[in-house]
Design an enzyme around this catalytic site. Structure first.
Site, mmCIF file in Angstrom:
data_model
loop_
_atom_site.group_PDB
_atom_site.id
_atom_site.type_symbol
_atom_site.label_atom_id
_atom_site.label_comp_id
_atom_site.label_asym_id
_atom_site.label_seq_id
_atom_site.Cartn_x
_atom_site.Cartn_y
_atom_site.Cartn_z
ATOM 1 N N CYS A 62 -1.007 -4.977 -8.211
ATOM 2 C CA CYS A 62 -1.234 -4.766 -6.785
ATOM 3 C C CYS A 62 -0.877 -6.068 -6.080
ATOM 4 O O CYS A 62 -0.105 -6.867 -6.591
ATOM 5 C CB CYS A 62 -2.665 -4.318 -6.505
ATOM 6 S SG CYS A 62 -3.911 -5.549 -6.911
ATOM 7 N N VAL A 63 -1.470 -6.305 -4.944
ATOM 8 C CA VAL A 63 -1.056 -7.459 -4.153
ATOM 9 C C VAL A 63 -1.595 -8.781 -4.690
ATOM 10 O O VAL A 63 -1.066 -9.839 -4.375
ATOM 11 C CB VAL A 63 -1.487 -7.268 -2.683
ATOM 12 C CG1 VAL A 63 -2.978 -7.453 -2.508
ATOM 13 C CG2 VAL A 63 -0.711 -8.181 -1.766
#
Length: 623
Positions: free
Chosen positions: A26-27
Site C-alpha cells: 500500500c502507500v
C-alpha cells in the site's frame, strides 16, 4: 539506499521465498501473506535498514517502509515468484455489481476524450451539410466520416490497454487479442458468413467493432492465463514461450468462447423482446428504451440488426430505432443536466460536449461512459425517463422509415407518407425524454459542495469557493475534510499512532469530499485511490490516508479528481470517498493527515484542542 539488499534481508527473515504466499503493498507498507508466521522474528526484522516497524494484522504480515515502499516492493518481488494479492477478488465477493461497474467505468474513463472527439466530428458531419458548407459527396466528407468512426470502431483496442493496466495484464498482449477480434481478414470472414473453425473448434461469426464487454471479459481472463503460464514455463523458455501461449490461448477463447456468449445473450434478448412486443408492445418498448444504455454497452443491440437495418417506408422499424430515440436523447439530457448543475469545470465541459454529441448526433458513448455511468444517478434518471417515453412509443406505435442513429437532427427518419401523426409522436417522445431526464437528473444528482473557510486576524468568513492563489499560509496545513478531530495516538493503526511516518492528526469524516490543505503539488496518487501525497509550495510534505486498511477496497467507493505532478490550490477537490459505504464494508474511516518530512522541522504542532474541523480550519503548524 540499497533496495535490493534490504529486500534480500527481509526475505531471509521471512523464512525464504517458500514461506511467502503472496506480496503486495500500500502507500506505506509491504503487505505479505505468510504460510508460517512463527518463523519470523519481529525484532530482527525491525533491525533491517529501511524497516520502520512491523504489524501482524488481518491475516497479513505488514512491514512498514514509509514513502519509499514502492521501490522496496519492486526489489522484493524480483527475488521470487510471488503472486499479487488479488484485491479485485475480495471486492468482487463483497459487491459483484459495484465491481463490474467500477471495472467498466475506470477502463472507459481514459477513452472518453477520444469518444468525445469522434462524437463531435459526427455532429459536424450532420450540421455542415445542413448549412451547405460541406457536401456529402465530397472527399472531405468521406475522410471526416472515418475520422469520426475510428474512436468508436477501435474501442476494444483502447479498452484492452486500459483494462490491462487495471488487471495487471501485459498491455501489448491484451491489445493484440483485441487486434485479433478486429482484424480485417476476420471481419471479412464474418461478412462472408461461411462456417469458420480454429483447431477444429467452431468460431462464432460476430462483429466486435465498437463493443465493450467482450474485450473486458477477455482481459479479465488473461490475468489468470498469464499467471498460469508464468508458473509452469521454465525460466529459460519464458521470454518467447509465455507470450506465444498467452496470445494463442487468449485468441482462441476470444473467438470460440466469448463470442458465443455475446451472440447467445443477444439472440436471447432479441427473442424475449420480440415476444413481449407481440404480446404487449408498450411494455416491450418501455423496457427496451429503459435498458438501451446497458444493451448498447454490451453490444447486444446488434442482435436486432435484421430488424432495424432494413427500415424503409415499406418495412418500417417499430422496435429498435424508436426505442433508441427515447434512450439516446435521455442520455444527452442527463449529461447536459450534470453540466449545468456541476461546479467542477472539467465535469461541466465533459457533460456539455457529451450532451451535444448524444442530442445532435445520437452518439451516446461519451455521455454514458463520461457522465451517466460514472455518477450512476444520472444513468438511473435517463433509464426511468427513457422507459416512460418508451411506453408512449409503444402505445403510439411509432415507426422509423429509415435507418439512421436517432437524434434531434435525424427526426426526419420518422416522417411517413400517411400523414403527420408519426413525426408528431416522434417529436413528443423526443421532448418528453429530454425534459423528464433533465428534471430527474437535476433532482437525483448531487455534486459535493466545496466549502472553504478563510481565516484572517479577527474574522472568519465562510464561502463556497476555492481560496485564491497566494492565500495559502506557507507554515500551515489546513483541514482537508470536515469531521471530528482525533489525536494521532488514538488511531487504531500502529504505523500512525506511534508516529512512525511522522507527526500529524486525524479526522473522523462527516463529509465525503477531501480538498487541498494548501497551495502546492500532488506528488502521488495511489492506484487504489485511498491515499494521496502532497507537497506545499513551501516544502511541507503531507500524506492523507483515507481510512484504515482501505487499500483492500482496491479503489471501490473512491473517486479521484487530480493526478500526480498536478499543481493544486488550497480548497481544490482532491478526491471523494463514500464513507457510508466504506463503513458498511467494515472499515474504519478515520483519516490520518501526516507530515512525512517531520524531521526537517524544529517542531510540528497539531491542533488537537479543536473538537471539530471544517474545511480549511488551521490544523497543523510547522516551525
Amino acid at each position: 539506499m540499497d533496495y535490493k539488499k534490504t529486500a534480500e534481508e527481509i526475505l531471509q527473515q521471512l523464512g525464504g521465498a517458500k514461506n511467502v504466499q503472496s506480496a503486495t503493498h500500500c502507500v506505506t507498507r509491504l503487505r505479505l501473506k505468510i504460510k508460517d508466521e512463527s518463523l519470523i522474528d519481529d525484532e530482527a526484522m525491525k533491525e533491517i535498514p529501511g524497516v520502520m516497524g512491523v504489524m501482524r494484522k488481518a491475516g497479513q504480515y505488514q512491514i512498514i517502509m514509509g514513502n519509499d515502499v514502492n521501490n522496496y516492493y519492486r526489489a522484493f518481488v524480483k527475488l521470487g515468484n510471488f503472486d499479487q494479492v488479488s484485491e479485485e477478488k475480495e471486492t468482487q465477493k463483497k459487491n459483484v455489481l459495484a465491481f463490474i461497474v467500477d471495472v467498466i467505468s475506470s477502463s472507459m474513463a481514459p477513452v472518453v476524450p477520444a469518444m468525445l472527439a469522434g462524437g463531435m466530428i459526427k455532429v459536424l458531419l450532420i450540421v455542415l451539410p445542413l448549412i451547405h458548407l460541406l457536401s456529402t459527396e465530397s472527399q472531405t466528407y468521406a475522410v471526416l466520416t472515418f475520422f469520426g468512426d475510428a474512436p468508436f470502431y477501435f474501442i476494444p483496442i483502447m479498452l484492452a490497454y486500459t483494462a490491462a493496466q487495471k488487471f495487471g495484464v501485459t498491455p501489448m498482449l491484451a491489445v493484440s487479442v483485441a487486434g485479433i477480434m478486429l482484424h480485417p481478414d476476420f471481419t471479412a470472414l464474418v461478412a462472408d458468413g461461411s462456417p469458420l473453425a480454429f483447431f477444429g473448434l467452431p468460431v462464432t461469426l460476430a462483429s466486435y467493432a465498437s463493443s465493450v464487454i467482450p474485450i473486458l471479459i477477455m482481459v479479465w481472463l488473461m490475468q489468470y492465463i498469464e499467471n498460469f503460464f508464468n508458473k509452469i514455463i521454465p525460466a529459460v523458455m519464458k521470454t518467447f514461450m509465455q507470450p506465444l501461449l498467452v496470445l494463442l490461448v487468449s485468441g482462441l477463447i476470444a473467438l470460440v468462447v466469448v463470442g458465443p456468449l455475446g451472440i447467445f445473450a443477444g439472440e436471447g434478448l432479441s427473442t424475449i423482446v420480440v415476444w413481449t412486443q407481440t404480446k404487449a408492445g408498450w411494455l416491450a418498448l418501455g423496457l427496451l428504451s429503459a435498458f438501451m444504455p446497458l444493451i448498447v454497452m454490451t453490444g447486444m443491440h446488434w442482435a436486432f440488426a435484421p430488424l432495424f437495418l432494413i427500415a424503409s417506408p415499406a418495412t418500417p422499424d417499430v422496435l429498435m430505432l424508436p426505442a433508441m430515440l427515447a434512450a439516446n436523447l435521455a442520455q444527452g439530457a442527463a449529461a447536459l443536466a450534470v453540466s449545468f448543475k456541476a461546479k467542477n469545470p472539467n465535469t461541466k465541459q465533459i457533460g456539455l460536449a457529451a450532451g451535444i454529441s448524444a442530442l445532435v448526433a445520437g452518439v451516446t458513448e461519451p455521455a454514458l461512459y463520461g457522465i451517466t455511468l460514472k455518477y450512476k444517478t444520472p444513468l438511473y434518471a435517463a433509464m426511468i425517463a427513457g422507459g416512460i417515453s418508451g411506453i408512449y412509443v409503444g402505445i403510439s406505435g411509432l415507426e422509423s422509415y429509415a435507418f439512421a442513429v436517432p437524434s434531434l437532427v435525424a427526426l426526419p427518419q420518422f416522417i411517413g407518407s400517411t400523414g403527420n401523426s408519426n413525426i408528431i409522436n416522434a417529436i413528443i417522445v423526443a421532448f418528453a425524454s429530454i425534459i423528464l431526464t433533465f428534471i430527474f437528473t437535476w433532482i437525483l444528482w448531487k455534486e459535493e459542495p466545496v466549502k472553504t473557510k478563510i481565516n484572517t486576524i479577527g474574522e472568519t468568513d465562510t464561502q463556497d469557493t476555492t481560496l485564491p492563489s497566494g492565500s495559502s499560509d506557507p507554515k500551515k496545513v489546513s483541514a482537508p475534510l470536515q469531521g471530528k478531530i482525533v489525536p494521532l495516538d488514538q488511531v487504531n493503526d500502529a504505523v500512525f499512532s506511534t508516529k512512525m511516518m511522522g507527526e500529524g492528526i486525524a479526522i473522523l469524516p462527516e463529509n465525503d469530499l477531501i480538498v487541498a490543505p494548501f497551495d502546492g503539488t500532488v506528488t502521488a496518487v495511489f492506484p487504489t485511490k485511498h491515499a494521496i501525497g502532497l507537497t506545499s509550495d513551501s516544502g511541507i510534505e503531507v500524506l492523507i490516508h483515507v481510512g484504515i486498511d482501505t487499500v483492500e477496497l482496491n479503489g471501490l467507493h473512491f473517486e479521484t479528481f487530480v493526478t500526480a505532478d498536478q499543481k493544486i490550490k488550497q480548497g481544490e477537490p482532491l478526491l471523494k470517498a463514500d464513507f457510508a459505504a466504506i463503513k458498511a464494508a467494515g472499515y474504519d474511516t478515520v483519516t490520518p493527515i501526516i507530515i512525512t518530512n517531520t524531521d526537517q522541522y524544529i517542531e510540528v504542532v497539531a491542533k488537537e484542542d479543536l473538537e471539530q474541523a471544517d474545511f480549511q480550519d488551521a490544523l497543523i503548524y510547522v516551525v
